[in-house]
Motif scaffolding. Structure first.
Motif, PDB file in Angstrom:
ATOM      1  N   GLY A 215      12.145   3.684  -5.720  1.00  0.00           N
ATOM      2  CA  GLY A 215      12.737   2.437  -5.298  1.00  0.00           C
ATOM      3  C   GLY A 215      11.698   1.453  -4.788  1.00  0.00           C
ATOM      4  N   GLY A 216      12.154   0.386  -4.127  1.00  0.00           N
ATOM      5  CA  GLY A 216      11.256  -0.632  -3.598  1.00  0.00           C
ATOM      6  C   GLY A 216      11.355  -1.926  -4.383  1.00  0.00           C
ATOM      7  N   THR A 263       9.811   0.671   2.938  1.00  0.00           N
ATOM      8  CA  THR A 263       8.527   1.170   2.433  1.00  0.00           C
ATOM      9  C   THR A 263       8.351   0.738   0.986  1.00  0.00           C
ATOM     10  OG1 THR A 263       9.508   3.256   1.710  1.00  0.00           O
ATOM     11  CG2 THR A 263       8.567   3.188   3.935  1.00  0.00           C
ATOM     12  N   ASN A 264       7.110   0.404   0.638  1.00  0.00           N
ATOM     13  CA  ASN A 264       6.792   0.163  -0.773  1.00  0.00           C
ATOM     14  C   ASN A 264       5.662   1.069  -1.239  1.00  0.00           C
ATOM     15  OD1 ASN A 264       4.533  -1.038   0.457  1.00  0.00           O
ATOM     16  ND2 ASN A 264       4.343  -2.540  -1.193  1.00  0.00           N
ATOM     17  N   SER A 265       5.108   1.852  -0.292  1.00  0.00           N
ATOM     18  CA  SER A 265       4.075   2.822  -0.634  1.00  0.00           C
ATOM     19  C   SER A 265       4.190   3.959   0.373  1.00  0.00           C
ATOM     20  CB  SER A 265       2.681   2.186  -0.583  1.00  0.00           C
ATOM     21  OG  SER A 265       1.687   3.140  -0.909  1.00  0.00           O
ATOM     22  N   PRO A 296      12.338   7.369   4.592  1.00  0.00           N
ATOM     23  CA  PRO A 296      13.353   7.037   3.588  1.00  0.00           C
ATOM     24  C   PRO A 296      13.021   5.718   2.880  1.00  0.00           C
ATOM     25  CG  PRO A 296      14.380   7.643   5.677  1.00  0.00           C
ATOM     26  CD  PRO A 296      12.918   7.486   5.942  1.00  0.00           C
ATOM     27  N   SER A 297      13.351   5.646   1.613  1.00  0.00           N
ATOM     28  CA  SER A 297      13.101   4.417   0.844  1.00  0.00           C
ATOM     29  C   SER A 297      14.428   3.842   0.344  1.00  0.00           C
ATOM     30  CB  SER A 297      12.176   4.701  -0.334  1.00  0.00           C
ATOM     31  OG  SER A 297      12.758   5.634  -1.223  1.00  0.00           O
ATOM     32  N   TYR A 298      14.489   2.510   0.361  1.00  0.00           N
ATOM     33  CA  TYR A 298      15.701   1.786  -0.029  1.00  0.00           C
ATOM     34  C   TYR A 298      15.335   0.687  -1.020  1.00  0.00           C
ATOM     35  CZ  TYR A 298      17.235   3.748   4.490  1.00  0.00           C
ATOM     36  OH  TYR A 298      17.513   4.573   5.536  1.00  0.00           O
ATOM     37  N   LYS A 299      16.382   0.137  -1.645  1.00  0.00           N
ATOM     38  CA  LYS A 299      16.255  -1.107  -2.391  1.00  0.00           C
ATOM     39  C   LYS A 299      16.866  -2.231  -1.562  1.00  0.00           C
ATOM     40  CE  LYS A 299      16.107   0.731  -7.084  1.00  0.00           C
ATOM     41  NZ  LYS A 299      16.699   0.702  -8.460  1.00  0.00           N
ATOM     42  N   SER A 300      16.501  -3.446  -1.918  1.00  0.00           N
ATOM     43  CA  SER A 300      16.948  -4.598  -1.139  1.00  0.00           C
ATOM     44  C   SER A 300      18.474  -4.701  -1.120  1.00  0.00           C
ATOM     45  CB  SER A 300      16.342  -5.876  -1.728  1.00  0.00           C
ATOM     46  OG  SER A 300      16.698  -6.993  -0.958  1.00  0.00           O
ATOM     47  N   ASN A 301      19.020  -4.862   0.105  1.00  0.00           N
ATOM     48  CA  ASN A 301      20.467  -5.027   0.309  1.00  0.00           C
ATOM     49  C   ASN A 301      21.270  -3.866  -0.269  1.00  0.00           C
ATOM     50  OD1 ASN A 301      20.508  -7.611   1.693  1.00  0.00           O
ATOM     51  ND2 ASN A 301      19.826  -8.484  -0.266  1.00  0.00           N
ATOM     52  N   ASP A 302      20.698  -2.672  -0.234  1.00  0.00           N
ATOM     53  CA  ASP A 302      21.362  -1.486  -0.773  1.00  0.00           C
ATOM     54  C   ASP A 302      21.273  -0.377   0.278  1.00  0.00           C
ATOM     55  OD1 ASP A 302      22.355   0.657  -2.146  1.00  0.00           O
ATOM     56  OD2 ASP A 302      21.113   0.368  -3.934  1.00  0.00           O
ATOM     57  N   PRO A 303      22.401   0.127   0.797  1.00  0.00           N
ATOM     58  CA  PRO A 303      22.353   1.162   1.840  1.00  0.00           C
ATOM     59  C   PRO A 303      21.965   2.539   1.308  1.00  0.00           C
ATOM     60  CG  PRO A 303      24.625   0.719   1.242  1.00  0.00           C
ATOM     61  CD  PRO A 303      23.796  -0.290   0.490  1.00  0.00           C
ATOM     62  N   TYR A 306      17.081   6.331  -1.667  1.00  0.00           N
ATOM     63  CA  TYR A 306      16.621   6.744  -2.987  1.00  0.00           C
ATOM     64  C   TYR A 306      15.645   7.918  -2.922  1.00  0.00           C
ATOM     65  CZ  TYR A 306      18.905   2.790  -5.186  1.00  0.00           C
ATOM     66  OH  TYR A 306      19.847   1.905  -5.654  1.00  0.00           O
ATOM     67  N   SER A 307      14.969   8.096  -1.823  1.00  0.00           N
ATOM     68  CA  SER A 307      14.096   9.254  -1.609  1.00  0.00           C
ATOM     69  C   SER A 307      13.804   9.346  -0.117  1.00  0.00           C
ATOM     70  CB  SER A 307      12.791   9.143  -2.413  1.00  0.00           C
ATOM     71  OG  SER A 307      12.069   7.992  -2.037  1.00  0.00           O
ATOM     72  N   ASP A 308      13.367  10.541   0.311  1.00  0.00           N
ATOM     73  CA  ASP A 308      13.164  10.753   1.741  1.00  0.00           C
ATOM     74  C   ASP A 308      12.154  11.880   1.916  1.00  0.00           C
ATOM     75  OD1 ASP A 308      13.393  10.607   4.454  1.00  0.00           O
ATOM     76  OD2 ASP A 308      15.543  11.064   4.553  1.00  0.00           O
ATOM     77  N   PHE A 309      11.820  12.176   3.175  1.00  0.00           N
ATOM     78  CA  PHE A 309      10.939  13.297   3.466  1.00  0.00           C
ATOM     79  C   PHE A 309      11.575  14.598   2.972  1.00  0.00           C
ATOM     80  CE2 PHE A 309       9.595  16.689   6.429  1.00  0.00           C
ATOM     81  CZ  PHE A 309       8.238  16.706   6.117  1.00  0.00           C
ATOM     82  N   MET A 310      10.848  15.362   2.160  1.00  0.00           N
ATOM     83  CA  MET A 310      11.317  16.589   1.517  1.00  0.00           C
ATOM     84  C   MET A 310      12.440  16.338   0.526  1.00  0.00           C
ATOM     85  SD  MET A 310       9.255  18.824   2.693  1.00  0.00           S
ATOM     86  CE  MET A 310       9.974  20.387   2.204  1.00  0.00           C
ATOM     87  N   SER A 311      12.602  15.104   0.115  1.00  0.00           N
ATOM     88  CA  SER A 311      13.587  14.780  -0.917  1.00  0.00           C
ATOM     89  C   SER A 311      12.998  13.723  -1.869  1.00  0.00           C
ATOM     90  CB  SER A 311      14.887  14.252  -0.286  1.00  0.00           C
ATOM     91  OG  SER A 311      15.530  15.221   0.482  1.00  0.00           O
TER      92      SER A 311
END
Length: 451
Positions: A215-216, A263-265, A296-303, A306-311
């Motif tokens: 994502g990002g 996050t973007n990186s 955790p990573s998200y996309k803009s205006n999206d709850p 998309y990925s996380d620590f150990m995921s």
């Protein structure tokens, strides 16, 4: 656990080809190494032969009382590292050798001159290792000891014990130089190298494709990165390299009402590699590569997360051969592993299918083949290029990553970086155009330190 078997005979043929390549390459690369022989003086040759003999039989060697190493002319090379004024005098004023009443002459004088040249080299290049200055009496004693029973020819069976008075050799009596507090220095070899190859704090502009697997979105951001290494090399056959890479960047987007920072990186990767030398450039290698992310990573205006620590968390263990090449400005390490085991774990069950797992499953094992290439190229004085190519297949899906970082050094602390990261993964859902190709680009300027 979701093990995927090799389904086709074509895949079995490919695996057999891998194994044949791994067996043939080290044999083909093995070549005879011939040690060049210089024009050695007779005494130098005997001394070199003694060192080689000790090197091959040091485990069982016992002192016999008659070897070249005990020749008193070599005493300054093995005694405590002190400064002998006579060594410099003999080089600057070679005619002063006669002041020793002819004690040193002929071949002994030639050997003494060579020893003095090595002492002068140590004084000039490693002055910090010199522990003191020898007195005139000590300086003269080195030469006087040679005068006892010496002819023009330096004998290989001359021993320091022959020229030291008997009362000094009695039990409980130390040599004069030792009784003055001048003790022998012994350095235990340290085969470990610890270093931080990169610590940076960067401002950047980035572009991320719409189907990027974590994502990002494209933005301006701030990023911190750290690369640390702990490497072992016993200078014989065994190497053990460990690298930790951490990277975390946050962005703030005005158009995002749900997330103040995203996050973007985000990267947390550990590489452990055990190598056993097969030939000059080939190693039998056991390689473990593990990676996940911090946040955790998200996309803009999206709850949605998309990925996380150990995921996900992914760990690939591979067995194969490594080829190392080191040139003046270019270093390369390529590991070819026909046998690899990939373990993938996803802590968030809702993300299992997004990373190639079956619904409701946290983990799976896969078996396949792997190629990992790391390289560094100093293109010019202030420009360097580092990269990593990674390829893995379980013969039903393919993952390819090619990370490229171009560093532009402005001064000691200020650098600019261009980061290009194409990626192909057909285990995830394709984008709207049906493509599995992904791309990440970052351009940054900021602080960078190596130590």
């Amino acid at each position: 656990m979701g093990i995927k078997p090799i389904r086709h005979t074509g895949n079995m043929r490919l695996l057999c080809v891998w194994l044949c390549v791994m067996i043939v390459l080290p044999l083909a690369a093995r070549r005879r190494v011939v040690t060049p022989r210089g024009q050695l003086d007779a005494i130098e040759k005997r001394y070199a032969d003694s060192l080689r003999s000790l090197a091959t039989s040091y485990r069982t060697w016992k002192y016999t009382g008659s070897d070249t190493l005990s020749n008193p002319l070599y005493f300054p090379l093995f005694a405590p590292p002190v400064f002998y004024t006579s060594a410099i005098d003999s080089l600057l004023r070679p005619g002063q050798a006669g002041r020793h009443d002819g004690a040193i002459s002929g071949r002994a004088l030639d050997l003494n001159s060579r020893v003095n040249m090595w002492l002068a080299y140590v004084y000039l290049n490693h002055p910090q290792q010199t522990t003191g200055v020898a007195s005139d009496e000590e300086d003269e004693a080195v030469y006087d000891s040679v005068a006892i029973g010496e002819t023009d020819e330096v004998r290989a069976d001359m021993n320091l014990s022959d020229v030291v008075p008997a009362e000094v050799m009695a039990d409980g009596v130390e040599l004069d130089w030792a009784s003055r507090g001048m003790k022998l220095r012994i350095w235990k070899p340290d085969f470990w190298t610890l270093k931080v190859t990169d610590f940076s704090l960067q401002f950047m502009q980035s572009y991320i494709s719409s189907n990027w697997h974590k994502g990002g979105e494209s933005s301006n951001t701030l990023q911190a990165s750290l690369t640390a290494e702990a490497n072992y090399n016993n200078k014989q056959r065994l190497t053990f390299d460990n690298k930790l890479e951490m990277k975390l960047g946050f962005q703030r987007s005005r158009g995002d009402d749900l997330h103040r920072f995203k996050t973007n990186s985000d990267q947390l990767r550990m590489t452990n590699k055990l190598g056993v030398r097969a030939t000059a450039r080939w190693y039998y290698t056991f390689l473990l590569q593990s990676w996940t992310q911090f946040y955790p990573s998200y996309k803009s205006n999206d709850p949605k997360v998309y990925s996380d620590f150990m995921s996900p968390f992914e760990s690939v263990f591979s067995i194969g051969m490594e080829y190392k090449l080191s040139l003046n400005k270019f270093n390369l390490s390529a590991t070819l592993a026909p046998l690899a085991c990939d373990f993938k774990y996803v802590d968030r069950l809702a993300l299992s299918t997004s990373f190639g797992l079956k619904e409701g499953r946290h983990s799976k094992f896969e078996y396949g083949s792997n190629v990992t290439v790391n390289y560094t190229w100093n293109v010019m004085k202030n420009v360097s290029w580092t990269g990593r190519f990674y390829w893995y297949t379980d013969y039903s899906r393919t993952l390819m990553e090619w990370e490229n970082t171009v560093n532009f050094t402005i001064n000691r602390f200020l650098t600019a970086k261009a980061y290009l990261y194409p990626r192909f993964d057909d285990s995830v859902a394709p984008n709207a155009d049906g493509s599995y190709f992904q791309f990440l680009e970052q351009l940054s300027l900021g602080l960078s330190v190596s130590f």
